[in-house]
Enzyme design. Sequence first.
Site, PDB file in Angstrom:
ATOM      1  N   LEU A 125       0.856  -1.193   0.000  1.00 12.12           N
ATOM      2  CA  LEU A 125       0.000   0.000   0.000  1.00 12.12           C
ATOM      3  C   LEU A 125       0.887   1.236   0.000  1.00 12.12           C
ATOM      4  O   LEU A 125       1.539   1.531   0.998  1.00 12.12           O
ATOM      5  CB  LEU A 125      -0.908  -0.020   1.245  1.00 12.12           C
ATOM      6  CG  LEU A 125      -1.785   1.206   1.504  1.00 12.12           C
ATOM      7  CD1 LEU A 125      -2.783   1.421   0.377  1.00 12.12           C
ATOM      8  CD2 LEU A 125      -2.516   1.055   2.844  1.00 12.12           C
ATOM      9  N   HIS A 126       0.927   1.940  -1.127  1.00 12.14           N
ATOM     10  CA  HIS A 126       1.786   3.123  -1.166  1.00 12.14           C
ATOM     11  C   HIS A 126       1.328   4.200  -2.140  1.00 12.14           C
ATOM     12  O   HIS A 126       1.771   5.332  -2.062  1.00 12.14           O
ATOM     13  CB  HIS A 126       3.215   2.723  -1.556  1.00 12.14           C
ATOM     14  CG  HIS A 126       3.364   2.436  -3.020  1.00 12.14           C
ATOM     15  ND1 HIS A 126       3.058   1.212  -3.565  1.00 12.14           N
ATOM     16  CD2 HIS A 126       3.740   3.221  -4.049  1.00 12.14           C
ATOM     17  CE1 HIS A 126       3.262   1.261  -4.873  1.00 12.14           C
ATOM     18  NE2 HIS A 126       3.679   2.464  -5.194  1.00 12.14           N
TER      19      HIS A 126
END
Length: 354
Positions: free
Chosen positions: A202-203
């Site tokens: 998740l970025h």
Amino acid sequence: MKKILTVIGARPQFIKASVVSRAIQQTDGLEEILLHTGQHFDANMSDIFFNQLNIPRPDFQLDIHGGRHGEMTGRMLKEIEKALLAHKPDRVLVYGDTNSTLAGALAAAKLHVPVAHVEAGLRSFNMQMPEEINRILTDQVSDLLFCPTDAAVQNLNNEGFANKPVQVLQVGDVMQDSALLFTEKAEPPAGDLPERFVLATLHRAENTDYPERLAAIVAALNQIHGTLVPVVLPLHPRTRKLIAQHGLELKAHLIDPVGYFEMVWLLDHCQLVLTDSGGVQKEAFFFGKPCVTMRDQTEWVELVAIGANQLVGADSRKIIEAVKTNFGREVQDTQELYGGGKAADKIVEVLAFS
């Protein structure tokens, strides 16, 4: 001796460059000058990749990171131009869709140095993504466009590239070259891990910079981890900071960012990949794992078309249901969608004679 200046700066570019640089070293008549912008500055996300992947140490280390997109790109442009003037390469080679990619391509174009773009033609058709802007502009100033898929070639044809004095070539995907080459060196991250797990990343700014989307994804991860199956998440420092900033609590098996060999191990041993990354969607496929993608669009449309990848956006319910449906399912590459691991050799052969 033909001189190629390669610009890299982010994790996926290190991985792609590792196999192409290896092929350049094995080709007579080619010399590579490596410039690292410093866009990824965490040791786990930069230096470790050079050590693990046997990439030559950069000839230029710019240490440019942080700040807004325009500021970062402008600083890179200035310094890359200096390197080009000092070394006078015959060609600049760039990868992917980061600020480093665009800065390298623009600096070269302004000095009339030909540009080769690896991963040309990818489109999400979402101009809110900075990556989409970077890849479109990079393609426009490149004369060698190395496309990883037929869809990428079609995108460029639709944009009129068939009528331009450039070469549009479907060579396959260098990420598959890397996956095949380095699987035997895979090693587990430090610490105890669950036997069966979902691997999550998740970025992406379209998720982390919007509190409602970030909260929905965190809620889904918490429920999956708490009631369905453990979630292992190598957490980017920026994402960790934003989660805390918005007062969210993420309940998953959190680990620090990992090197490429550890990531390969996680991909090989997980039962499903849950991501908002572009490259990780393909890496899941290379290792036969189903992928659930927390984005509204993807550049890798062929994976959605064959059912290997499911788009769920930032909808908690859709994320949870997709994990339930796909967990443990096997995915097979029956069509060699990404070239079967021969992309780097094809790219270098063209570079040697262009």
